[in-house]
Write a protein that holds these residues in place. Sequence first.
Motif, PDB file in Angstrom:
ATOM      1  N   MET B   1       0.838  -1.202   0.000  1.00 47.06           N
ATOM      2  CA  MET B   1       0.000   0.000   0.000  1.00 47.06           C
ATOM      3  C   MET B   1       0.875   1.255   0.000  1.00 47.06           C
ATOM      4  N   ALA B   2       0.518   2.174  -0.894  1.00 48.12           N
ATOM      5  CA  ALA B   2       1.303   3.414  -0.998  1.00 48.12           C
ATOM      6  C   ALA B   2       1.098   4.261   0.250  1.00 48.12           C
ATOM      7  N   LYS B   3       2.165   4.907   0.674  1.00 50.22           N
ATOM      8  CA  LYS B   3       2.038   5.812   1.819  1.00 50.22           C
ATOM      9  C   LYS B   3       1.494   7.143   1.328  1.00 50.22           C
ATOM     10  N   THR B   4       0.430   7.630   1.980  1.00 50.30           N
ATOM     11  CA  THR B   4      -0.090   8.938   1.593  1.00 50.30           C
ATOM     12  C   THR B   4      -0.133   9.841   2.810  1.00 50.30           C
ATOM     13  N   LYS B   5      -0.074  11.127   2.542  1.00 51.02           N
ATOM     14  CA  LYS B   5      -0.092  12.128   3.606  1.00 51.02           C
ATOM     15  C   LYS B   5      -1.483  12.190   4.233  1.00 51.02           C
ATOM     16  N   GLU B   6      -1.510  12.528   5.508  1.00 52.78           N
ATOM     17  CA  GLU B   6      -2.795  12.666   6.194  1.00 52.78           C
ATOM     18  C   GLU B   6      -3.613  13.803   5.575  1.00 52.78           C
ATOM     19  N   LEU B   7      -4.868  13.512   5.287  1.00 55.45           N
ATOM     20  CA  LEU B   7      -5.778  14.553   4.801  1.00 55.45           C
ATOM     21  C   LEU B   7      -7.114  14.377   5.518  1.00 55.45           C
ATOM     22  N   ASN B   8      -7.497  15.405   6.272  1.00 58.80           N
ATOM     23  CA  ASN B   8      -8.739  15.321   7.041  1.00 58.80           C
ATOM     24  C   ASN B   8      -9.842  16.131   6.376  1.00 58.80           C
ATOM     25  N   VAL B   9     -10.901  15.443   6.001  1.00 60.11           N
ATOM     26  CA  VAL B   9     -12.019  16.093   5.324  1.00 60.11           C
ATOM     27  C   VAL B   9     -13.236  16.055   6.239  1.00 60.11           C
ATOM     28  N   ILE B  10     -13.856  17.192   6.435  1.00 59.27           N
ATOM     29  CA  ILE B  10     -15.110  17.208   7.204  1.00 59.27           C
ATOM     30  C   ILE B  10     -16.226  17.643   6.265  1.00 59.27           C
ATOM     31  N   ILE B  11     -17.312  16.902   6.300  1.00 60.09           N
ATOM     32  CA  ILE B  11     -18.479  17.259   5.505  1.00 60.09           C
ATOM     33  C   ILE B  11     -19.604  17.552   6.489  1.00 60.09           C
ATOM     34  N   SER B  23     -19.828  10.625   2.350  1.00 66.72           N
ATOM     35  CA  SER B  23     -18.672   9.992   2.988  1.00 66.72           C
ATOM     36  C   SER B  23     -18.557   8.530   2.578  1.00 66.72           C
ATOM     37  N   GLU B  24     -19.685   7.888   2.288  1.00 63.33           N
ATOM     38  CA  GLU B  24     -19.604   6.505   1.784  1.00 63.33           C
ATOM     39  C   GLU B  24     -18.909   6.480   0.425  1.00 63.33           C
ATOM     40  N   LEU B  25     -19.290   7.423  -0.444  1.00 63.73           N
ATOM     41  CA  LEU B  25     -18.691   7.472  -1.785  1.00 63.73           C
ATOM     42  C   LEU B  25     -17.190   7.754  -1.697  1.00 63.73           C
ATOM     43  N   LEU B  26     -16.841   8.633  -0.769  1.00 72.09           N
ATOM     44  CA  LEU B  26     -15.431   8.967  -0.565  1.00 72.09           C
ATOM     45  C   LEU B  26     -14.639   7.764  -0.080  1.00 72.09           C
ATOM     46  N   GLY B  27     -15.175   7.111   0.917  1.00 69.59           N
ATOM     47  CA  GLY B  27     -14.473   5.981   1.528  1.00 69.59           C
ATOM     48  C   GLY B  27     -14.308   4.825   0.550  1.00 69.59           C
ATOM     49  N   ASN B  28     -15.366   4.542  -0.197  1.00 68.05           N
ATOM     50  CA  ASN B  28     -15.283   3.453  -1.169  1.00 68.05           C
ATOM     51  C   ASN B  28     -14.237   3.753  -2.232  1.00 68.05           C
ATOM     52  N   ALA B  29     -14.172   5.017  -2.637  1.00 71.23           N
ATOM     53  CA  ALA B  29     -13.178   5.409  -3.640  1.00 71.23           C
ATOM     54  C   ALA B  29     -11.772   5.245  -3.065  1.00 71.23           C
ATOM     55  N   ALA B  30     -11.597   5.614  -1.807  1.00 72.68           N
ATOM     56  CA  ALA B  30     -10.280   5.490  -1.174  1.00 72.68           C
ATOM     57  C   ALA B  30      -9.830   4.030  -1.170  1.00 72.68           C
ATOM     58  N   VAL B  31     -10.730   3.137  -0.788  1.00 70.50           N
ATOM     59  CA  VAL B  31     -10.375   1.716  -0.731  1.00 70.50           C
ATOM     60  C   VAL B  31      -9.975   1.226  -2.125  1.00 70.50           C
ATOM     61  N   ARG B  32     -10.707   1.671  -3.151  1.00 68.17           N
ATOM     62  CA  ARG B  32     -10.376   1.257  -4.521  1.00 68.17           C
ATOM     63  C   ARG B  32      -8.991   1.719  -4.932  1.00 68.17           C
ATOM     64  N   GLY B 160     -12.186  18.955  -6.977  1.00 62.85           N
ATOM     65  CA  GLY B 160     -11.714  20.125  -7.708  1.00 62.85           C
ATOM     66  C   GLY B 160     -10.621  20.889  -6.965  1.00 62.85           C
ATOM     67  N   THR B 161     -10.511  20.690  -5.665  1.00 63.80           N
ATOM     68  CA  THR B 161      -9.477  21.400  -4.901  1.00 63.80           C
ATOM     69  C   THR B 161      -8.082  20.913  -5.274  1.00 63.80           C
ATOM     70  N   GLY B 162      -8.009  19.727  -5.876  1.00 58.46           N
ATOM     71  CA  GLY B 162      -6.702  19.174  -6.220  1.00 58.46           C
ATOM     72  C   GLY B 162      -5.973  18.584  -5.026  1.00 58.46           C
ATOM     73  N   LEU B 163      -6.630  18.553  -3.885  1.00 54.66           N
ATOM     74  CA  LEU B 163      -5.966  18.047  -2.677  1.00 54.66           C
ATOM     75  C   LEU B 163      -6.151  16.542  -2.477  1.00 54.66           C
ATOM     76  N   MET B 164      -7.106  15.979  -3.192  1.00 51.89           N
ATOM     77  CA  MET B 164      -7.459  14.582  -2.932  1.00 51.89           C
ATOM     78  C   MET B 164      -6.413  13.612  -3.474  1.00 51.89           C
ATOM     79  N   PRO B 165      -6.025  12.637  -2.646  1.00 55.89           N
ATOM     80  CA  PRO B 165      -5.101  11.604  -3.135  1.00 55.89           C
ATOM     81  C   PRO B 165      -5.825  10.566  -4.014  1.00 55.89           C
TER      82      PRO B 165
END
Lengths: 634, 208
Positions: B1-11, B23-32, B160-165
Amino acid sequence: MKELAELTITSDAPGAKLFMLGNEAIARGAIEAGVQVVAAYPGTPSSEITNTLVSVAKETGMYAEWSVNEKVAMEVAMAASVSGLRAMAAMKHVGVNVAHDPLTTAGYMGARGGLVLVSADDPGQWSSQNEQDNRYIARQCYIPVLEPSSVQEAKDMLVDAFRLSEEFKHIFMLRSVTRLSHARSDVVLGAINKEKREGEFVKDLHSLVCLPAYSRGSRRRMIERFAKIKGAVNDLPYNQLKLNKGAKLGIIACGISYGYTLEAIRYMGLEDKVSLLKIGTPYPLPEEMVRQLLSSVSEVLVVEELEPFVEDQVKIVAEDAGIIIKIHGKDVIPIAGELSTRPVAEAISGLTGAQPPVNFAELDRIREETEPLLPFRPPTLCAGCPHRASLHAINVACRRWKREYGTECVLVSDIGCYALGVFEPLNADDIAVCMGGGFGIATGLAQVIKAPVVGHLGDSTFFHSGIPPMINAVFHQANVTLVILDNSTTGMTGFQPHPGAPAGDEPKIMPEDVARACGVKFVEVVDPFDLTKTVDALERAIRYKGPAVVITRRMCSILEQREKRRQGVAIVPYHVDPEKCDGCGVCINLLGCPAIIKDDDRVTIDSSQCPGCGLCAQVCPHKAIISGVKDGKD
Amino acid sequence: MAKTKELNVIICGVGGQGVVLMSELLGNAAVRDDIEVKGSEVLGMAQRGGSVFSNIRLGSGVYAPLTPEGKCDVLVAVEPSEALRNVHFLAKSSLVVLNSRDVKPFTVFLGKSGYPSLEEILDKLHRVTDRVITLDATQLAQEAGSVQSANVVMLGTLYGTGLMPITVETAKAVLQGRFKGKVGEINIRAFDLGYEEVQKALKGAPVK
Ligand SMILES: Cc1ncc(C[n+]2csc(CCOP(=O)(O)OP(=O)(O)O)c2C)c(N)n1
């Protein structure tokens, strides 16, 4: 992006990863452990465990039931264990109070098939009447407690709990909390145990009949079993000790608090400067590890949510070992509410002098400045909720009584969606304690005060714990009005079925039949959206001498809308005729329906929210609220 | 698993706005995308029109399911006043994306509560961070084909923020997995509109 086959909670795909809710992970743990029987009564934050298992029961060959209440759920699980099957009961923290009686003796009986109780506690009281710490209940009942620190661990621990339960022939508890049950995380799946056992009852009076003659012996055997478990917990992987040479401060962190502690340490750069003991079994405590930590540092901080459960035990271990060092806990860590990284960082900062990672004082200042601007946004009854009609009708009937006799009726509420009626403008709740209390407290009040007493509770609550107090009212001829708000579901917790509203074609038990069979002479069933009839029935019930039961029956509006959509029946909202409306606001001030909007003095109805219950049209003094979408006039 | 920087998102938002789905859509995408993900939300009483809070934490080394105060990287507010309710999670470097369309609680109509103006909201947020992007997500959702998709517009803004890994392709694949047919098309349009709106606001440059 990885191309993943569509994984589900039942996939037998060891090593694969799934994004799951904490409660789904617990459900997955039950599937992996080969649990064959699950019994539960819903309650936040536990409900999704059994929602999930009920939905896959057929597929997995599991028997999963929503029981009538937690006591019965516990007994159903105990019966399965006695018969050699792996069995689980799941409930919220206050549900364990209801199950407490059989639970206290469950330890005496031991377990044949693995037996695990999942208790979901609610630090922060996000959706509960209290903040009790069920580790104490476990301790009183000699039940070992596994307390996960992460979603992954919740699943892994549950699987292991069944292994341990069968190894030691004893019941175990998995203690979750809201912040874990409702956490989400990637979870690595394990293999599924597909063994299917045949339930078999083997007579064993000495263990299974808890009469004094037998149960004295059972108690001794339970104490022996527990001593063995105590010896084994030091080797469980959930307890981990990391000693740092030269560390002055040792931190003991239990369950969910471990994550906050790890992060506080990381943010403050103290990874190599403190020693850390992670506790996964707060009861029995891994005493050997505790002693090791205590004898290697000069000061200890115990981090845990709610009560000083681990802290008190650590102090005893120190005392017994003759180790005299300062042990901190609730002197620097809050006892009430949820923890987070901040209070842990502040406590560590206070003890070590290390700089906290954030200027919290500055944050507090901004928060304080912002607070007065925040709108008051309490949760509210949905637009079209029949409870709004029932509670408004109770208010009208009580106001009429007051006009005539001068006394104010006392309104006793219960725990369910209708509890939201406590807020403005309904104000339909003078006292509310626990499930069933809506009738129990009402019945007691009726014996000691002159004012009329009107108690109300929901249909699921009626079957859960509302029947005995109703019988008590008949038994002692209490002069009380008992209202059952029957929306044909367990609404608050997400629409679980109950005996009056089964999911399939099981026989429906009607509350009115139960009331009549229990000897209530005044029993009426009304539709709360027929306001005139409902108020009339309530007025007669309040005047009636002796116990009177009024059932206001109308399906939960969310379910009704779902049903209409499924059948292709149109949902017809109401609208306000601007010619007739003078903006008096009576509808808003009486009902507080979220679909009614007021801008300046103009009242409108948000047609996207309004399911067309028509309650507002019945209270409008100008007959200005009309069924149907506005004909383009607005 | 690639190491990624901590990114905290609050919705944050209010009940019924689809915050939990985001948050479900976000989490599922992260796992993928093989990125570690933790988070939590408040369910239960907070539904039914109350305030809803969800946080998703991406990256290696994150353990707790709750973003520490002052450690939020991106705050996505589907309702403007709800951004204020979470102001204590923000830091000087935080980025806030705000849907300007308000949802007033009924207590306001009862005269039991005030409601801040957008200027007041922005003024308070600016005390902590000057990186606040405001848009009318509800309007964009309408353009996409359904007001119901305002939450997906806001999900698009996050990418769109460009911050998402997480890659945009993964985000869209997860979205399409969840919504089929016409609803799926509307949601992809909504996602794109949100994405572009933030890119425009940032003039195409990802925030540092
Ligand atoms: C002992 C106990 N078990 C479970 C709960 C969680 N809980 C709160 S209200 C409720 C049931 C609500 O159903 P019902 O009485 O039908 O009212 P509704 O919400 O449908 O209006 C439950 C299960 C609780 N508070 N206490």
